[in-house]
Design a protein around this motif. Sequence first.
Motif, PDB file in Angstrom:
ATOM      1  N   ARG A 210     -21.547  -0.081  -9.706  1.00 13.57           N
ATOM      2  CA  ARG A 210     -22.595   1.294 -10.032  1.00 13.57           C
ATOM      3  C   ARG A 210     -23.627  -0.031 -10.860  1.00 13.57           C
ATOM      4  O   ARG A 210     -23.979  -0.237 -11.868  1.00 13.57           O
ATOM      5  N   PRO A 211     -24.287  -0.922  -9.942  1.00 12.68           N
ATOM      6  CA  PRO A 211     -25.196  -2.044 -10.559  1.00 12.68           C
ATOM      7  C   PRO A 211     -26.455  -1.364 -11.126  1.00 12.68           C
ATOM      8  O   PRO A 211     -27.362  -1.377 -12.309  1.00 12.68           O
ATOM      9  N   GLY A 212     -26.605  -0.232 -11.163  1.00  6.71           N
ATOM     10  CA  GLY A 212     -27.613   0.665 -11.582  1.00  6.71           C
ATOM     11  C   GLY A 212     -27.046   2.217 -11.685  1.00  6.71           C
ATOM     12  O   GLY A 212     -26.987   2.911 -11.264  1.00  6.71           O
ATOM     13  N   ASP A 213     -28.280   2.510 -12.271  1.00  8.20           N
ATOM     14  CA  ASP A 213     -27.944   4.624 -12.472  1.00  8.20           C
ATOM     15  C   ASP A 213     -29.004   4.845 -10.851  1.00  8.20           C
ATOM     16  O   ASP A 213     -28.355   5.956 -10.810  1.00  8.20           O
ATOM     17  N   ASP A 214     -29.944   4.516  -9.847  1.00 12.49           N
ATOM     18  CA  ASP A 214     -29.835   4.742  -8.803  1.00 12.49           C
ATOM     19  C   ASP A 214     -28.941   4.495  -7.831  1.00 12.49           C
ATOM     20  O   ASP A 214     -29.482   4.434  -6.155  1.00 12.49           O
ATOM     21  N   THR A 215     -27.583   3.352  -7.924  1.00 15.38           N
ATOM     22  CA  THR A 215     -27.449   2.657  -6.701  1.00 15.38           C
ATOM     23  C   THR A 215     -25.829   3.090  -6.848  1.00 15.38           C
ATOM     24  O   THR A 215     -25.445   2.989  -7.995  1.00 15.38           O
ATOM     25  N   TRP A 216     -25.247   2.818  -5.815  1.00 16.64           N
ATOM     26  CA  TRP A 216     -23.599   2.812  -6.047  1.00 16.64           C
ATOM     27  C   TRP A 216     -22.424   2.513  -4.514  1.00 16.64           C
ATOM     28  O   TRP A 216     -23.867   2.920  -3.357  1.00 16.64           O
ATOM     29  N   ARG A 217     -21.773   1.601  -4.506  1.00 19.34           N
ATOM     30  CA  ARG A 217     -21.456   1.293  -3.777  1.00 19.34           C
ATOM     31  C   ARG A 217     -19.644   1.000  -3.412  1.00 19.34           C
ATOM     32  O   ARG A 217     -19.786   0.510  -5.047  1.00 19.34           O
ATOM     33  N   CYS A 218     -19.029   1.159  -2.088  1.00 15.34           N
ATOM     34  CA  CYS A 218     -16.859   0.480  -2.161  1.00 15.34           C
ATOM     35  C   CYS A 218     -17.646  -0.767  -2.589  1.00 15.34           C
ATOM     36  O   CYS A 218     -18.109  -1.504  -1.632  1.00 15.34           O
ATOM     37  N   GLY A 219     -16.514  -1.746  -3.406  1.00 14.03           N
ATOM     38  CA  GLY A 219     -16.561  -3.019  -3.038  1.00 14.03           C
ATOM     39  C   GLY A 219     -15.957  -3.813  -2.149  1.00 14.03           C
ATOM     40  O   GLY A 219     -15.732  -4.464  -1.726  1.00 14.03           O
ATOM     41  N   GLU A 220     -14.928  -2.334  -1.751  1.00 14.46           N
ATOM     42  CA  GLU A 220     -13.900  -2.201  -0.838  1.00 14.46           C
ATOM     43  C   GLU A 220     -14.354  -2.617   0.681  1.00 14.46           C
ATOM     44  O   GLU A 220     -14.377  -3.101   1.732  1.00 14.46           O
ATOM     45  N   CYS A 221     -14.767  -1.494   1.298  1.00 15.80           N
ATOM     46  CA  CYS A 221     -15.494  -0.847   2.173  1.00 15.80           C
ATOM     47  C   CYS A 221     -16.052  -0.246   2.577  1.00 15.80           C
ATOM     48  O   CYS A 221     -17.106  -0.165   3.858  1.00 15.80           O
ATOM     49  N   GLY A 222     -17.376  -0.563   1.717  1.00 19.17           N
ATOM     50  CA  GLY A 222     -18.726  -0.650   2.032  1.00 19.17           C
ATOM     51  C   GLY A 222     -19.604   0.554   1.708  1.00 19.17           C
ATOM     52  O   GLY A 222     -20.902   1.379   1.652  1.00 19.17           O
ATOM     53  N   PHE A 223     -18.626   2.115   1.710  1.00 21.56           N
ATOM     54  CA  PHE A 223     -19.536   3.319   1.044  1.00 21.56           C
ATOM     55  C   PHE A 223     -20.150   3.273   0.150  1.00 21.56           C
ATOM     56  O   PHE A 223     -19.428   2.813  -0.544  1.00 21.56           O
ATOM     57  N   GLY A 224     -21.529   3.755   0.404  1.00 17.53           N
ATOM     58  CA  GLY A 224     -22.371   3.722  -0.270  1.00 17.53           C
ATOM     59  C   GLY A 224     -23.072   4.507   0.045  1.00 17.53           C
ATOM     60  O   GLY A 224     -23.393   5.645   0.457  1.00 17.53           O
ATOM     61  N   ARG A 225     -24.411   4.623  -1.348  1.00 21.46           N
ATOM     62  CA  ARG A 225     -25.473   5.590  -1.400  1.00 21.46           C
ATOM     63  C   ARG A 225     -26.453   5.652  -0.655  1.00 21.46           C
ATOM     64  O   ARG A 225     -27.091   4.266  -0.169  1.00 21.46           O
TER      65      ARG A 225
END
Length: 413
Positions: A210-225
Amino acid sequence: MADSAQPLSARARLAVTAGKAAAAVSRAAGRGSGSVIGGRVALKLDPDLLSRLAGHLDVVLVSATNGKTTTTRLIAEALRAGGEVVSNALGANMPAGITSALSGGTEARYGVIEVDEKYLAGVARDVTPKAIALLNLSRDQLDRAAETRMLAERWREGLQGTKATVVANADDPLVVWAASSCPNVVWVAAGQEWKDDAWSCPSCGGVLNRPGDDTWRCGECGFGRPTPTWILSGDTVLDPHGSAWPIALQLPGRANKANAATAAAVAALFGIPPQTALHRMQSVAAVAGRYDVVSHLGRDLRLLLAKNPAGWLETFSLIDPPPTPVILSVNARGADGTDTSWLWDVDYGRLAGHPIAVLGDRRLDLAVRLEVAGVAFAVHDTLQQALTQLPPGRIEAIANYTAFQDLRRLVGN
């Protein structure tokens, strides 16, 4: 628009009549609205009654851990710009209560239905909704409800391939994973203040970045916002065309602005413009007693409902600053869930500086939690006792589900 209402069969009419009679007896006996027992009787006589009652309606289903009752009310108000609405406004959100609500909607065009998270897939199969709003998933009643990822998986499997347009919160990873099995999704950037149930990827179990409040992403499979098309931005909502529409609610707090943004996105699916939808939402001042300010024994109490850690976190952001007195009331009856371990997930340190009175069946459990948090408090046996000990001025009264209903009865709300 759905087909016009078809006459009910003799069996269905009998079921509706019997259900209404059972509900009336329950009300006369002082056992509540009677919607649940009425629905149970009706479904016993005609197990397919729910689908029959919904056949002529354009149905919206709303499900979440928090905010579904309020969002249901906001959507209903918005859709009334286009026709009559039937809704389970009092929050009876399992099949029996939903059946009771729809039995009064023979002339309605829209059905706006709050659904308990566990029953969403089954109700969706019965009523063939045009839209489904998914707001959030967080820990709640762990003794009766599934763990959050299991609930998300149940949604994902149960809604797979649905013909409904799903309006989903792009900021909740569990909701995104659940909705990703649906072919038609409208993503809303509604925000997510409580994140403690979504640090691991629901798809692969990896760590969510979660690099910021408006984004998120899995570091392993790439599933993200996913990229949202409706965005809550302060006191406005941006529609898919980039136009900003002001949100001016009587209901307090950021969470209710998020609910309104989702409601506007749902209303747009039915041809109700954001300006019209949001204007109609301004008429909602309270929802089933929530946010009401009630005079009692010479004091003004604002009634606030908080049922789980995420709900308490949002509610703390609503209350007036110190030294406003606060009443906290917690029960652990069947409707609440009998496990009070969730109290340890709530940051009660936020209440420092408020005079605090503790009530409810499980007031001693709450007292231990506040003691550990280093927050000053006093335990009371009754509301009247608490009011005589608290300093003058308006009081914020925060309670979980049955404790909230107890407070409403005591203050005549």
